[in-house]
Write a protein that holds these residues in place. Structure first.
Motif, PDB file in Angstrom:
ATOM      1  N   GLY A  17       0.850  -1.240  -0.238  1.00  0.00           N
ATOM      2  CA  GLY A  17      -0.028   0.130  -0.101  1.00  0.00           C
ATOM      3  C   GLY A  17       1.035   1.457  -0.018  1.00  0.00           C
ATOM      4  N   ARG A  18       2.092   1.134   0.083  1.00  0.00           N
ATOM      5  CA  ARG A  18       2.976   2.424  -0.198  1.00  0.00           C
ATOM      6  C   ARG A  18       2.964   2.954  -1.467  1.00  0.00           C
ATOM      7  NH1 ARG A  18       6.115  -1.086   2.794  1.00  0.00           N
ATOM      8  NH2 ARG A  18       7.270  -1.620   0.996  1.00  0.00           N
ATOM      9  N   THR A  19       3.079   4.268  -1.469  1.00  0.00           N
ATOM     10  CA  THR A  19       3.061   4.985  -2.843  1.00  0.00           C
ATOM     11  C   THR A  19       4.130   5.917  -3.109  1.00  0.00           C
ATOM     12  OG1 THR A  19       1.711   6.793  -1.882  1.00  0.00           O
ATOM     13  CG2 THR A  19       0.590   4.937  -2.975  1.00  0.00           C
ATOM     14  N   ASN A  20       4.491   6.193  -4.411  1.00  0.00           N
ATOM     15  CA  ASN A  20       5.631   6.644  -4.852  1.00  0.00           C
ATOM     16  C   ASN A  20       5.312   7.656  -5.899  1.00  0.00           C
ATOM     17  OD1 ASN A  20       8.242   7.850  -4.990  1.00  0.00           O
ATOM     18  ND2 ASN A  20       8.893   6.273  -6.169  1.00  0.00           N
ATOM     19  N   TYR A  21       5.616   8.785  -6.080  1.00  0.00           N
ATOM     20  CA  TYR A  21       5.066   9.629  -7.177  1.00  0.00           C
ATOM     21  C   TYR A  21       6.152  10.468  -7.590  1.00  0.00           C
ATOM     22  CZ  TYR A  21       0.238   9.142  -5.782  1.00  0.00           C
ATOM     23  OH  TYR A  21      -1.153   8.527  -5.297  1.00  0.00           O
ATOM     24  N   ASP A  22       6.282  10.801  -9.055  1.00  0.00           N
ATOM     25  CA  ASP A  22       7.145  11.587  -9.669  1.00  0.00           C
ATOM     26  C   ASP A  22       6.775  13.040  -9.002  1.00  0.00           C
ATOM     27  OD1 ASP A  22       7.500  13.433 -12.445  1.00  0.00           O
ATOM     28  OD2 ASP A  22       9.216  12.487 -11.662  1.00  0.00           O
ATOM     29  N   ASP A  23       7.802  13.681  -8.827  1.00  0.00           N
ATOM     30  CA  ASP A  23       7.566  15.226  -8.077  1.00  0.00           C
ATOM     31  C   ASP A  23       6.751  16.074  -9.148  1.00  0.00           C
ATOM     32  OD1 ASP A  23      11.052  15.752  -6.789  1.00  0.00           O
ATOM     33  OD2 ASP A  23       9.110  14.587  -6.080  1.00  0.00           O
ATOM     34  N   ALA A  24       6.894  15.795 -10.497  1.00  0.00           N
ATOM     35  CA  ALA A  24       5.975  16.589 -11.491  1.00  0.00           C
ATOM     36  C   ALA A  24       4.618  16.419 -11.559  1.00  0.00           C
ATOM     37  CB  ALA A  24       6.580  16.470 -12.696  1.00  0.00           C
ATOM     38  N   VAL A  25       4.006  15.249 -10.697  1.00  0.00           N
ATOM     39  CA  VAL A  25       2.771  15.017 -10.495  1.00  0.00           C
ATOM     40  C   VAL A  25       2.136  14.877  -9.008  1.00  0.00           C
ATOM     41  CG1 VAL A  25       2.904  13.679 -12.684  1.00  0.00           C
ATOM     42  CG2 VAL A  25       2.855  12.222 -10.464  1.00  0.00           C
ATOM     43  N   LYS A  26       2.860  15.079  -8.226  1.00  0.00           N
ATOM     44  CA  LYS A  26       2.371  15.164  -6.857  1.00  0.00           C
ATOM     45  C   LYS A  26       1.523  16.126  -6.498  1.00  0.00           C
ATOM     46  CE  LYS A  26       6.781  13.147  -4.503  1.00  0.00           C
ATOM     47  NZ  LYS A  26       7.917  13.734  -3.677  1.00  0.00           N
ATOM     48  N   GLY A  27       0.492  15.939  -5.922  1.00  0.00           N
ATOM     49  CA  GLY A  27      -0.790  16.764  -5.485  1.00  0.00           C
ATOM     50  C   GLY A  27      -1.700  16.839  -6.737  1.00  0.00           C
ATOM     51  N   ARG A  28      -1.392  16.429  -7.691  1.00  0.00           N
ATOM     52  CA  ARG A  28      -2.150  16.404  -9.077  1.00  0.00           C
ATOM     53  C   ARG A  28      -2.841  15.002  -9.326  1.00  0.00           C
ATOM     54  NH1 ARG A  28      -0.488  17.964 -13.830  1.00  0.00           N
ATOM     55  NH2 ARG A  28       1.506  17.204 -13.438  1.00  0.00           N
ATOM     56  N   PHE A  29      -1.838  13.930  -9.278  1.00  0.00           N
ATOM     57  CA  PHE A  29      -2.162  12.537  -9.688  1.00  0.00           C
ATOM     58  C   PHE A  29      -2.342  11.785  -8.336  1.00  0.00           C
ATOM     59  CE2 PHE A  29      -0.182  12.557 -14.197  1.00  0.00           C
ATOM     60  CZ  PHE A  29      -0.724  13.535 -14.572  1.00  0.00           C
ATOM     61  N   THR A  30      -3.375  10.645  -8.462  1.00  0.00           N
ATOM     62  CA  THR A  30      -3.437  10.043  -7.313  1.00  0.00           C
ATOM     63  C   THR A  30      -3.562   8.224  -7.962  1.00  0.00           C
ATOM     64  OG1 THR A  30      -4.731  11.416  -6.056  1.00  0.00           O
ATOM     65  CG2 THR A  30      -5.064   9.165  -5.329  1.00  0.00           C
ATOM     66  N   ILE A  31      -2.693   7.455  -7.363  1.00  0.00           N
ATOM     67  CA  ILE A  31      -2.655   6.090  -7.881  1.00  0.00           C
ATOM     68  C   ILE A  31      -3.577   5.442  -6.877  1.00  0.00           C
ATOM     69  CG2 ILE A  31      -0.740   5.433  -6.617  1.00  0.00           C
ATOM     70  CD1 ILE A  31      -0.090   3.396  -8.898  1.00  0.00           C
ATOM     71  N   VAL A  65      -5.683  -1.287 -11.252  1.00  0.00           N
ATOM     72  CA  VAL A  65      -4.753  -0.139 -10.729  1.00  0.00           C
ATOM     73  C   VAL A  65      -5.483   1.008 -11.601  1.00  0.00           C
ATOM     74  CG1 VAL A  65      -2.971   1.049 -10.328  1.00  0.00           C
ATOM     75  CG2 VAL A  65      -2.943  -1.476  -9.864  1.00  0.00           C
ATOM     76  N   TYR A  66      -5.658   2.306 -10.951  1.00  0.00           N
ATOM     77  CA  TYR A  66      -6.368   3.557 -11.438  1.00  0.00           C
ATOM     78  C   TYR A  66      -5.065   4.330 -11.254  1.00  0.00           C
ATOM     79  CZ  TYR A  66     -10.560   0.851 -10.943  1.00  0.00           C
ATOM     80  OH  TYR A  66     -11.397  -0.139 -11.067  1.00  0.00           O
ATOM     81  N   LEU A  67      -5.128   5.481 -12.110  1.00  0.00           N
ATOM     82  CA  LEU A  67      -4.365   6.688 -12.096  1.00  0.00           C
ATOM     83  C   LEU A  67      -5.407   7.895 -12.144  1.00  0.00           C
ATOM     84  CD1 LEU A  67      -1.667   7.813 -11.410  1.00  0.00           C
ATOM     85  CD2 LEU A  67      -1.305   7.959 -14.124  1.00  0.00           C
ATOM     86  N   GLN A  68      -5.776   8.486 -11.396  1.00  0.00           N
ATOM     87  CA  GLN A  68      -6.726   9.875 -11.350  1.00  0.00           C
ATOM     88  C   GLN A  68      -5.576  11.067 -11.734  1.00  0.00           C
ATOM     89  OE1 GLN A  68     -10.186  10.125 -11.436  1.00  0.00           O
ATOM     90  NE2 GLN A  68      -9.765  12.112 -12.167  1.00  0.00           N
ATOM     91  N   MET A  69      -5.848  11.597 -12.856  1.00  0.00           N
ATOM     92  CA  MET A  69      -4.911  12.754 -13.137  1.00  0.00           C
ATOM     93  C   MET A  69      -5.903  14.000 -13.177  1.00  0.00           C
ATOM     94  SD  MET A  69      -2.881  10.912 -16.250  1.00  0.00           S
ATOM     95  CE  MET A  69      -4.231  10.700 -17.280  1.00  0.00           C
TER      96      MET A  69
END
Length: 114
Positions: free
Chosen positions: A55-69, A78-82
Motif C-alpha cells: 500500500g505504499r505509494t511513490n510519485y514523480d515530483d512533477a505529478v505530486k498533488g495532481r495525480f493519485t494512484i 490499478v487506477y491513475l486519477q489525473m
C-alpha cells in the motif's frame, strides 16, 4: 503470461481530468508493485506513480498533488486519477507490474492541449 489491459486515455484541455485504468490478468497480490510510467514524444519512459502490495505509494515530483494512484483489489485493477492536467503531461502512459519480472501494458495516449 501476465496481461495488463489499459483504458481511459484520450484528449483533454489543460486543467481537465482523466482516469486511467489497468486491469491485470492475475491477482494483484502476486505483484510486488503496480503502477504507471509515461513516455513523452522523443523522451525516455519515466515513472509516474507506483503502488506497492503493502500500500505504499511513490510519485514523480512533477505529478505530486495532481495525480493519485489507487487499486481495486477485487478487480485486480490499478487506477491513475489525473487532475489539473498540463500540456507537459502529454505522453503515452504505460501500466507496469513487477513480480520479480517486469510486465508492461501496450500503452495509452494522453494528450493535453492548451
Amino acid at each position: 503470461q501476465v496481461q495488463l489491459m489499459e483504458s481511459g486515455g484520450g484528449s483533454v484541455q489543460a486543467g481537465g481530468s482523466l482516469r486511467l485504468s489497468c486491469a491485470a490478468s492475475r491477482s494483484w497480490v502476486s505483484f510486488n508493485a503496480m503502477g504507471w510510467y509515461r513516455q513523452p514524444p522523443g523522451k525516455q519512459r519515466n515513472l509516474v506513480a507506483l503502488l506497492t502490495r503493502e500500500g505504499r505509494t511513490n510519485y514523480d515530483d512533477a505529478v505530486k498533488g495532481r495525480f493519485t494512484i489507487s487499486r481495486d483489489n477485487a478487480k485486480n485493477t490499478v487506477y491513475l486519477q489525473m487532475n489539473s492536467l498540463k500540456p507537459e503531461d502529454t505522453a503515452v502512459y504505460y501500466c507496469y507490474a513487477n513480480s520479480g519480472v517486469n510486465y508492461w501494458g501496450p500503452g495509452t495516449q494522453v494528450t493535453v492541449s492548451e
